[in-house]
Design a protein around this motif. Structure first.
Motif, mmCIF file in Angstrom:
data_model
loop_
_atom_site.group_PDB
_atom_site.id
_atom_site.type_symbol
_atom_site.label_atom_id
_atom_site.label_comp_id
_atom_site.label_asym_id
_atom_site.label_seq_id
_atom_site.Cartn_x
_atom_site.Cartn_y
_atom_site.Cartn_z
ATOM 1 N N ARG A 147 2.129 1.901 -3.429
ATOM 2 C CA ARG A 147 1.077 2.408 -4.315
ATOM 3 C C ARG A 147 0.830 3.891 -4.087
ATOM 4 N N ARG A 148 0.848 4.303 -2.832
ATOM 5 C CA ARG A 148 0.648 5.727 -2.558
ATOM 6 C C ARG A 148 1.790 6.553 -3.131
ATOM 7 N N ARG A 149 3.022 6.095 -2.927
ATOM 8 C CA ARG A 149 4.173 6.832 -3.453
ATOM 9 C C ARG A 149 4.147 6.880 -4.974
ATOM 10 N N GLU A 177 0.816 -1.202 0.000
ATOM 11 C CA GLU A 177 0.000 0.000 0.000
ATOM 12 C C GLU A 177 0.856 1.261 0.000
#
Length: 287
Positions: free
Chosen positions: A155-157, A152
């Motif tokens: 994915r955010r980065r 997760e």
């Protein structure tokens, strides 16, 4: 059908090899994989098949890629602002020291491979370098790999990075290379018996590394000739990095090609398209 974008050709070719698990398919696709990723197991296999394997190479393993040394080289090159060199080193960290996608260990568990949670942070580093080199499409492709196979946080980065890439241009300036960083990378390459890469780096940055770099270059050249003398002993023919290096006169001219060379990608793409066109377009009649 395989995705043919440059950033996925390497993965597509290996997927064909792995999925087929057929000797004929392996013979067809492994050369393409080796040409795309010259610092890899299958490239070494191609070299061994082209060589006359007599003798044990004097106990030498050339090349001998290792994750810690490759990471050290990549980080030093990135800090030096040598973004093209750093992107190559990070890709080789994945292609040369991790397993191909889909591969499992003897117990059926997923291995550390170049499309996995382990590799996601490296793909983000590659994405940033591609952005700094003015290659937004390649940068987004690398970030997408991190998002698809990472956790997760990855994915955010990746999402933040892609948004920035679309909206902003890369910095116009780079940090000035320092001799210490370049020499550190050269030593890291030499520890992996990748002396031609180290020597080429020192030659390109001769003005930055100065006399100390020139002396190191001579030292590594002599060391490389000694390695090659032992490596070729007892072999009537030796191929290394796809180059016939039987004649000692060739040892100072050996190069280590980078991964994803345009000509290798074009050849692989043609193979993939030819294979796809061979597939039947209609289902066979049912008896």
């Amino acid at each position: 059908r395989c995705v043919l974008e440059d950033g996925l050709v390497a993965d597509s070719v290996w997927g064909l090899v792995e999925i087929a698990r057929d000797p004929a398919a392996m013979r067809r696709w492994l050369p393409a994989a080796g040409e795309i990723q010259p610092l890899s197991f299958w490239a070494g296999l191609m070299d061994a098949q082209a060589s006359a394997i007599l003798g044990d190479g004097g106990g030498q393993v050339i090349p001998a890629p290792e994750a810690r040394a490759m990471l050290q080289a990549a980080e030093a090159l990135a800090q030096a602002g040598l973004y093209e060199w750093a992107a190559v080193a990070y890709r080789e960290l994945l292609y040369a020291t991790a397993a191909p996608p889909l591969l499992t260990d003897p117990y059926g568990r997923a291995t550390k491979n170049w499309l996995s949670a382990w590799s996601a942070p490296v793909w983000l580093k590659i994405a940033d370098l591609e952005w700094r080199l003015g290659r937004p499409e390649s940068a987004v492709m690398s970030a997408a790999k991190a998002a698809a196979f990472g956790g997760e946080a990855d994915r955010r980065r990746a999402a933040v990075f892609i948004e920035r890439t679309v909206a902003t241009a890369p910095p116009a300036t780079r940090p000035a290379p320092q001799a210490e960083q370049i020499i550190e990378a050269a030593h890291a390459y030499a520890r992996m018996n990748m002396h031609p890469r180290a020597i080429a780096l020192l030659a390109e940055q001769a003005e930055v590394v100065g006399p100390a770099g020139a002396a190191l270059r001579e030292e590594l050249s002599a060391e490389w000739r000694g390695l090659m003398k032992r490596f070729t002993a007892g072999k009537p023919k030796t191929v290394l990095f796809g180059q016939d290096v039987t004649d000692p006169a060739t040892w100072d001219r050996i190069t280590i090609p980078p991964p994803l060379r345009p000509e290798a990608i074009r050849a692989a793409r043609e193979k993939i398209v030819a294979k796809d066109s061979d597939s039947p377009t209609t289902a066979p009649a049912q008896n």
